[in-house]
Design a protein around this motif. Structure first.
Motif, PDB file in Angstrom:
ATOM      1  N   ARG A  38       0.832  -1.207   0.000  1.00 59.51           N
ATOM      2  CA  ARG A  38       0.000   0.000   0.000  1.00 59.51           C
ATOM      3  C   ARG A  38       0.868   1.260   0.000  1.00 59.51           C
ATOM      4  O   ARG A  38       0.595   2.226  -0.708  1.00 59.51           O
ATOM      5  N   ARG A  39       1.903   1.263   0.829  1.00 63.18           N
ATOM      6  CA  ARG A  39       2.779   2.423   0.861  1.00 63.18           C
ATOM      7  C   ARG A  39       3.463   2.649  -0.477  1.00 63.18           C
ATOM      8  O   ARG A  39       3.588   3.773  -0.962  1.00 63.18           O
ATOM      9  N   ALA A  40       3.894   1.599  -1.128  1.00 62.67           N
ATOM     10  CA  ALA A  40       4.537   1.722  -2.436  1.00 62.67           C
ATOM     11  C   ALA A  40       3.551   2.260  -3.473  1.00 62.67           C
ATOM     12  O   ALA A  40       3.898   3.080  -4.332  1.00 62.67           O
ATOM     13  N   ARG A  43       3.100   6.004  -2.902  1.00 63.00           N
ATOM     14  CA  ARG A  43       4.255   6.748  -3.402  1.00 63.00           C
ATOM     15  C   ARG A  43       4.256   6.823  -4.920  1.00 63.00           C
ATOM     16  O   ARG A  43       4.550   7.859  -5.524  1.00 63.00           O
ATOM     17  N   SER A  44       3.880   5.746  -5.558  1.00 59.58           N
ATOM     18  CA  SER A  44       3.831   5.738  -7.021  1.00 59.58           C
ATOM     19  C   SER A  44       2.757   6.709  -7.541  1.00 59.58           C
ATOM     20  O   SER A  44       2.979   7.442  -8.512  1.00 59.58           O
ATOM     21  N   ALA A  45       1.594   6.715  -6.879  1.00 60.45           N
ATOM     22  CA  ALA A  45       0.529   7.628  -7.300  1.00 60.45           C
ATOM     23  C   ALA A  45       0.942   9.084  -7.107  1.00 60.45           C
ATOM     24  O   ALA A  45       0.665   9.945  -7.949  1.00 60.45           O
ATOM     25  N   ALA A  46       1.640   9.379  -6.000  1.00 59.18           N
ATOM     26  CA  ALA A  46       2.105  10.738  -5.766  1.00 59.18           C
ATOM     27  C   ALA A  46       3.109  11.170  -6.822  1.00 59.18           C
ATOM     28  O   ALA A  46       3.090  12.307  -7.299  1.00 59.18           O
ATOM     29  N   ARG A  47       4.018  10.242  -7.218  1.00 60.03           N
ATOM     30  CA  ARG A  47       4.991  10.574  -8.260  1.00 60.03           C
ATOM     31  C   ARG A  47       4.309  10.839  -9.596  1.00 60.03           C
ATOM     32  O   ARG A  47       4.654  11.782 -10.324  1.00 60.03           O
ATOM     33  N   ARG A  48       3.303  10.017  -9.917  1.00 66.24           N
ATOM     34  CA  ARG A  48       2.578  10.230 -11.183  1.00 66.24           C
ATOM     35  C   ARG A  48       1.855  11.578 -11.184  1.00 66.24           C
ATOM     36  O   ARG A  48       1.865  12.307 -12.175  1.00 66.24           O
ATOM     37  N   LEU A  49       1.230  11.933 -10.040  1.00 62.84           N
ATOM     38  CA  LEU A  49       0.540  13.219  -9.939  1.00 62.84           C
ATOM     39  C   LEU A  49       1.516  14.374 -10.088  1.00 62.84           C
ATOM     40  O   LEU A  49       1.241  15.371 -10.771  1.00 62.84           O
TER      41      LEU A  49
END
Length: 294
Positions: A38-40, A43-49
């Motif tokens: 879930r944490r990964a 983090r991936s969604a935040a980077r994409r945003l």
């Protein structure tokens, strides 16, 4: 060894909190295998945003740059080159003079800075106010309000002055300047002060009773009393400055009435020096006063 069953995590029943502040793991339970995933994922969604927002910002900056650059280049196109200048409100300045004062000479764009044109125009003593408008694609309209001359003053050269006794750059011999001669008798200081008073009174006459100003040939100030000489008939209007519009109208009424009653054109003076009185004197009245005084 801890055995896991295919059931929901014990923490699934815990109260839901904000995603950016994950609840602290309970110390009495081992970490759940899905927590790291879930944490990964977060983090991936935040980077994409973040990448998307950066891309949007770059695209917006590029669009602004392209629009600004397109407008800047478009303003330089030959279609926006000034080929017609309209001048309005000028009576004494020639149209070529107005164009030169505004700096509209040679090949300039209709998008040139109009504030500079207005400033250059209003620097001229004859221009009270000015405005410049553009009519696309290639026309400029210049509107000015000129300082109107009200009289001629010999100081010692004959010059034209406005309502504030400011000297105007006009040729006094120009036939268009059919103006009265202004004169003040007194010391140098009183002449400077009195000329402003007299010029304002003459300007008031021009505004309030233009029919009187049209035949006014001379205005004179001496010892605190002013006189206006009308035409070549020798008719004089005497008053104590400043003169009001009401007193001017009373003088016009008195002159009209006297001309209707006196057929031999012997009217010589209209005296407004006494409050609420208008004294009309004829040639005979002057002769009688001189005889009485002798």
């Amino acid at each position: 060894m801890t055995m896991w069953q295919d059931v929901a995590s014990p923490r699934s029943s815990a109260p839901r909190r904000r995603w950016f502040r994950p609840p602290a793991p309970r110390r009495d339970l081992p970490p759940h295998p899905l927590d790291s995933r879930r944490r990964a994922a977060r983090r991936s969604a935040a980077r994409r945003l973040g990448r998307r927002m950066a891309g949007v910002a770059v695209a917006a900056g590029a669009a602004v740059f392209l629009v600004w650059g397109g407008l800047a280049l478009g303003k330089r196109l030959p279609v926006f080159r000034v080929d017609r200048v309209e001048v309005e409100g000028n009576a004494y300045l020639m149209q070529d003079q107005v164009r030169a004062l505004a700096g509209v000479t040679g090949a300039i764009s209709v998008w040139a800075d109009r504030s500079h044109m207005v400033a250059h125009l209003e620097d001229h003593p004859l221009v009270k106010s000015a405005e410049v408008e553009r009519t696309l694609p290639s026309t400029l309209v210049i509107r000015i309000e000129e300082a109107a001359p009200v009289g001629l003053v010999a100081s010692p050269l004959v010059v034209a002055v406005d309502r504030n006794a400011n000297v105007l750059p006009l040729d006094p011999t120009d036939p268009i300047l059919d103006l009265p001669v202004l004169s003040v008798v007194g010391s140098l200081a009183s002449v400077s002060w009195g000329m402003r008073i007299l010029a304002r009174d003459v300007a008031h006459v021009a505004d309030a009773v233009p029919e009187v100003f049209a035949v006014l040939s001379e205005a004179r100030l001496e010892d605190g009393e002013a006189s206006l000489l009308l035409g070549d008939s020798g008719l004089r209007v005497r008053y104590r400055p400043p003169i009001s519009q009401r007193r001017l109208r009373e003088a016009v009424i008195a002159i009209s009435d006297a001309h209707a009653r006196i057929r031999d054109r012997s009217l010589r003076e209209v005296d407004l020096r006494f409050a609420d009185q208008v004294v009309v004197r004829t040639v005979a009245a002057f002769a009688a006063e001189r005889g009485a005084g002798g």
